[in-house]
Design an enzyme around this catalytic site. Structure first.
Site, PDB file in Angstrom:
ATOM      1  N   THR A 182       0.856  -1.188   0.000  1.00 13.94           N
ATOM      2  CA  THR A 182       0.000   0.000   0.000  1.00 13.94           C
ATOM      3  C   THR A 182       0.890   1.235   0.000  1.00 13.94           C
ATOM      4  OG1 THR A 182      -1.826   1.101   1.125  1.00 13.94           O
ATOM      5  CG2 THR A 182      -0.216   0.019   2.540  1.00 13.94           C
ATOM      6  N   GLU A 327      -4.805  -2.715   4.707  1.00 13.27           N
ATOM      7  CA  GLU A 327      -4.430  -3.290   6.007  1.00 13.27           C
ATOM      8  C   GLU A 327      -5.572  -4.077   6.642  1.00 13.27           C
ATOM      9  OE1 GLU A 327      -3.860  -0.299   4.893  1.00 13.27           O
ATOM     10  OE2 GLU A 327      -2.028   0.599   5.690  1.00 13.27           O
ATOM     11  N   LYS A 437      -6.132  10.407  -3.915  1.00 14.00           N
ATOM     12  CA  LYS A 437      -6.648   9.175  -4.514  1.00 14.00           C
ATOM     13  C   LYS A 437      -7.457   9.514  -5.760  1.00 14.00           C
ATOM     14  CE  LYS A 437      -7.785   4.718  -2.756  1.00 14.00           C
ATOM     15  NZ  LYS A 437      -8.527   3.891  -1.801  1.00 14.00           N
ATOM     16  N   TRP A 442      -3.598   5.631  -5.712  1.00 13.20           N
ATOM     17  CA  TRP A 442      -2.918   6.663  -4.947  1.00 13.20           C
ATOM     18  C   TRP A 442      -1.911   7.429  -5.787  1.00 13.20           C
ATOM     19  CZ3 TRP A 442      -5.297   7.755  -0.753  1.00 13.20           C
ATOM     20  CH2 TRP A 442      -5.833   6.773   0.071  1.00 13.20           C
TER      21      TRP A 442
HETATM   22  P1  ADP Z   1      -8.491   0.294  -1.312  1.00  9.10           P
HETATM   23  O1  ADP Z   1      -8.152  -0.929  -2.050  1.00  9.10           O
HETATM   24  O2  ADP Z   1      -9.804   0.232  -0.579  1.00  9.10           O
HETATM   25  O3  ADP Z   1      -8.340   1.512  -2.134  1.00  9.10           O
HETATM   26  P2  ADP Z   1      -6.287   1.376   0.223  1.00  9.10           P
HETATM   27  O4  ADP Z   1      -5.614   0.802   1.420  1.00  9.10           O
HETATM   28  O5  ADP Z   1      -5.475   1.653  -0.977  1.00  9.10           O
HETATM   29  O6  ADP Z   1      -7.429   0.347  -0.104  1.00  9.10           O
HETATM   30  O7  ADP Z   1      -7.056   2.689   0.609  1.00  9.10           O
HETATM   31  C1  ADP Z   1      -7.744   2.815   1.814  1.00  9.10           C
HETATM   32  C2  ADP Z   1      -8.187   4.242   1.994  1.00  9.10           C
HETATM   33  O8  ADP Z   1      -9.048   4.604   0.905  1.00  9.10           O
HETATM   34  C3  ADP Z   1      -9.004   4.480   3.232  1.00  9.10           C
HETATM   35  O9  ADP Z   1      -8.190   4.680   4.368  1.00  9.10           O
HETATM   36  C4  ADP Z   1      -9.774   5.730   2.837  1.00  9.10           C
HETATM   37  O10 ADP Z   1      -8.978   6.904   2.958  1.00  9.10           O
HETATM   38  C5  ADP Z   1     -10.044   5.496   1.367  1.00  9.10           C
HETATM   39  N1  ADP Z   1     -11.362   4.842   1.191  1.00  9.10           N
HETATM   40  C6  ADP Z   1     -11.620   3.533   1.021  1.00  9.10           C
HETATM   41  N2  ADP Z   1     -12.946   3.321   0.888  1.00  9.10           N
HETATM   42  C7  ADP Z   1     -13.544   4.531   1.003  1.00  9.10           C
HETATM   43  C8  ADP Z   1     -14.898   4.988   0.982  1.00  9.10           C
HETATM   44  N3  ADP Z   1     -15.924   4.175   0.794  1.00  9.10           N
HETATM   45  N4  ADP Z   1     -15.109   6.313   1.139  1.00  9.10           N
HETATM   46  C9  ADP Z   1     -14.087   7.174   1.308  1.00  9.10           C
HETATM   47  N5  ADP Z   1     -12.798   6.812   1.341  1.00  9.10           N
HETATM   48  C10 ADP Z   1     -12.528   5.507   1.194  1.00  9.10           C
END
Ligand code: ADP
Length: 553
Positions: A182, A327, A437, A442
């Site tokens: 990540t 995580e 994001k 990211w």
């Molecule tokens: P993912 O595969 O879900 O993108 P990451 O670990 O890359 O996993 O990103 C996690 C982060 O993405 C969270 O801590 C949050 O900031 C953002 N995020 C994930 N789901 C949501 C959601 N439904 N609404 C807003 N932010 C979200």
């Protein structure tokens, strides 16, 4: 007392093969649709395990994938962890220097790669970083000409001479089964490891109604990439349920998705908001029958209320808004309505469903303010969300520095700033971590700032994410130029510089020249002031062509 067997993935595979032998796994490929049954799948997974074992892969070795969503990638999901190795899914959209870092850090021994992604991987191969890699396997029945990877074979030859059965080992629950990196706020990407037990627990938590509500009758199409937290665990839960899988292959267009839904009878699909905005717009213009579709899981970024409303009103499809993190394997909250809330006016229901939702059963959470005190559930006071539970990690792979920052007393400090309402619905109101994001991927503001500030004509620079309707966020750079500089030339120079060093879609949509970067009392850049000033998309409206999206192109 303990149970008779360990909590591992293998029984899910066995059950699907034996109880649902005729249910299908369908995959879109460059040559058209491929389909086979769980019975055949089980045999192919065994052949893959035999091939890995013959290649010297054993307990705890890391096997990587560099692939989109398709059946062969799905074969690695059970084949690699069930024979005792660890499946490391690499995100092919990362900049080359991140790919080099994570391959070196994980010490991957074999990398499975899609034909369409082979040039990208070949471009990133660097002798030192890839020293652990013994072999590349191209996910096809032949190796493309001039593939640029060596030694290399094709997947079908790799598994060809192995039996349809494998003597699966009894694995301990803490056996590392999966791995995914990540992006961090600072420093290099952080390795997140999933044990057999974590993947089992996440699967069992996401199957019931309180999770993602998956049953044998379902036809499930994960659009979320399989390199993002195991496609949110769907390949595992779909198998555990005995449901039909549909994989959309490389870079599916809205038309591809609509066609797959219609022709394969998809009942549930999942992905980031950007994908569903694209599908809604396509459906406005085209006559596609998506009546089989019952629900869409939207996560990764906040699901806009307008998207939830449009799917409900125009297509009779329920959006299940979910929040999670790499995580957390990843599902943490799901915005189900509580009993009785169906009687609320439609707009009030959308309001609830646009929140990140209710914590999944099995997890615990607390919301803490800057002084470490828990904030009340009053929909107003906010704090950082901390979580813990059986599928939440407690450390990163070989990163004590990051552990110290992100974990405390067994809790994961999510970096998401939230409120909780009286009904227990979590809502994200800000992000404490300084990252952007865009379309579910990211962008490191810190790396962009370092690159921009290294330019001789730049005195100060900062990069923030600005809200964007389609990509949720896009980067904007704020620059204090040195005196007497030609701003237009500098702007062009900076964009070219970023595009050269990073994936093209990392380039800021706008470069704004300012006299001074706002500072906090202690002299640090105060991005909050800029974020508050630009909390709408006016700065970048119409600036991001589709081609600047994260993609494999
Ligand atoms: P993912 O595969 O879900 O993108 P990451 O670990 O890359 O996993 O990103 C996690 C982060 O993405 C969270 O801590 C949050 O900031 C953002 N995020 C994930 N789901 C949501 C959601 N439904 N609404 C807003 N932010 C979200």
């Amino acid at each position: 007392m303990v149970g008779a067997t360990n909590q591992t993935l293998r029984p899910f595979l066995w059950r699907a093969g034996k109880l649902y032998p005729d249910r299908e796994i369908v995959s879109r490929t460059a040559e058209g649709l491929e389909r086979y049954t769980y019975a055949e799948y089980e045999g192919r997974v065994a052949r893959l395990a035999g091939a890995l074992s013959d290649a010297g892969i054993g307990d705890g070795d890391r096997v990587a994938t560099f692939c989109w969503n398709h059946n062969r990638h799905f074969e690695t999901y059970f084949g690699v962890p069930s024979m005792g190795a660890q499946l490391h899914t690499i995100n092919p959209l990362l900049p080359d220097h991140h790919i080099q870092y994570i391959v070196e850090n994980a010490k991957d021994r074999i990398i499975f790669v899609d034909p369409s992604l082979a040039p990208k991987l070949a471009g990133a191969v660097d002798g030192d970083a890839f020293a652990s890699v013994e072999q590349f396997v191209v996910m096809a029945s032949e190796v493309p000409d001039d593939v640029g990877l060596s030694p290399v074979t094709d997947y079908e030859s790799f598994i060809a001479d192995h039996p349809d059965e494998y003597d699966w080992p009894d694995l301990p629950e803490d056996q590392p089964a999966g791995m995914c990196y990540t992006s961090g706020t600072t420093g290099q990407p952080k390795g997140v490891e999933y044990s057999q037990q974590m993947l089992w627990a996440h699967t069992m938590a996401t199957l019931p109604e309180s999770g993602l509500d998956i049953g044998a009758k379902d036809v499930i199409m994960p659009v979320v990439p399989m390199f993002h937290v195991n496609a949110w665990g769907l390949p595992f839960s779909t198998t555990a349920a005995g449901a039909k899988h549909v994989y959309p292959g490389p870079s599916p267009t809205p038309e591809d998705l609509a066609t797959l839904i219609e022709e394969e009878g998809v009942t549930m699909t999942a992905g980031v908001p950007t994908v569903w905005l694209g599908l809604l717009d396509y459906l406005d213009e085209h006559d596609a029958d998506i009546s089989s579709l019952e629900r869409i899981i939207i996560g990764g970024s906040a699901a806009p209320k307008s998207v939830i409303r449009r799917f409900d009103e125009e297509h009779d499809v329920d959006v299940l808004h979910a929040w999670g993190m790499t995580e957390m394997s990843p599902v943490g909250t799901v915005a189900h309505l509580k009993p009785g809330m169906e009687d609320l006016p439609a707009e009030a229901q959308y309001e609830k469903r646009a929140k990140q939702g209710l914590l999944a059963p099995g997890l615990e959470m607390r919301v803490v303010d800057d002084d470490g005190n828990e904030v009340p559930w009053d929909d107003e006071e906010f704090g950082e969300l901390w979580v813990r539970g059986p599928w939440v990690t407690t450390e990163y792979f070989e990163r004590p520095d990051a552990n110290e920052e992100d974990y405390e007393d067994g809790w994961l400090k999510t970096g998401d700033v939230v409120t909780v309402d009286e009904d227990g619905y979590v809502q994200i109101v800000d992000r404490a971590k300084d990252v952007i994001k865009s379309g579910g991927e990211w962008i490191s503001s810190l790396e962009l700032e370092n690159s921009i500030m290294a330019h001789d004509d730049v005195a100060e620079a900062t990069v923030i994410g600005v809200p964007h309707e389609r990509w949720q966020e896009r980067p904007v750079a704020f620059i204090v130029p040195k005196g007497g500089v030609d701003e237009d030339a500098l702007k062009a120079d900076l964009v070219a510089r970023v595009e050269d060093e990073f994936p093209k879609w990392w380039a800021p949509d706008e470069v704004v020249f300012i006299d001074e970067v706002p500072k906090t009392a202690t002299g640090k850049f105060d991005k909050k002031v800029l974020r508050d000033r630009y909390d709408d998309s006016s700065l970048i409206e119409g600036k991001t062509p589709d081609s600047e999206a994260p993609s494999d192109e």
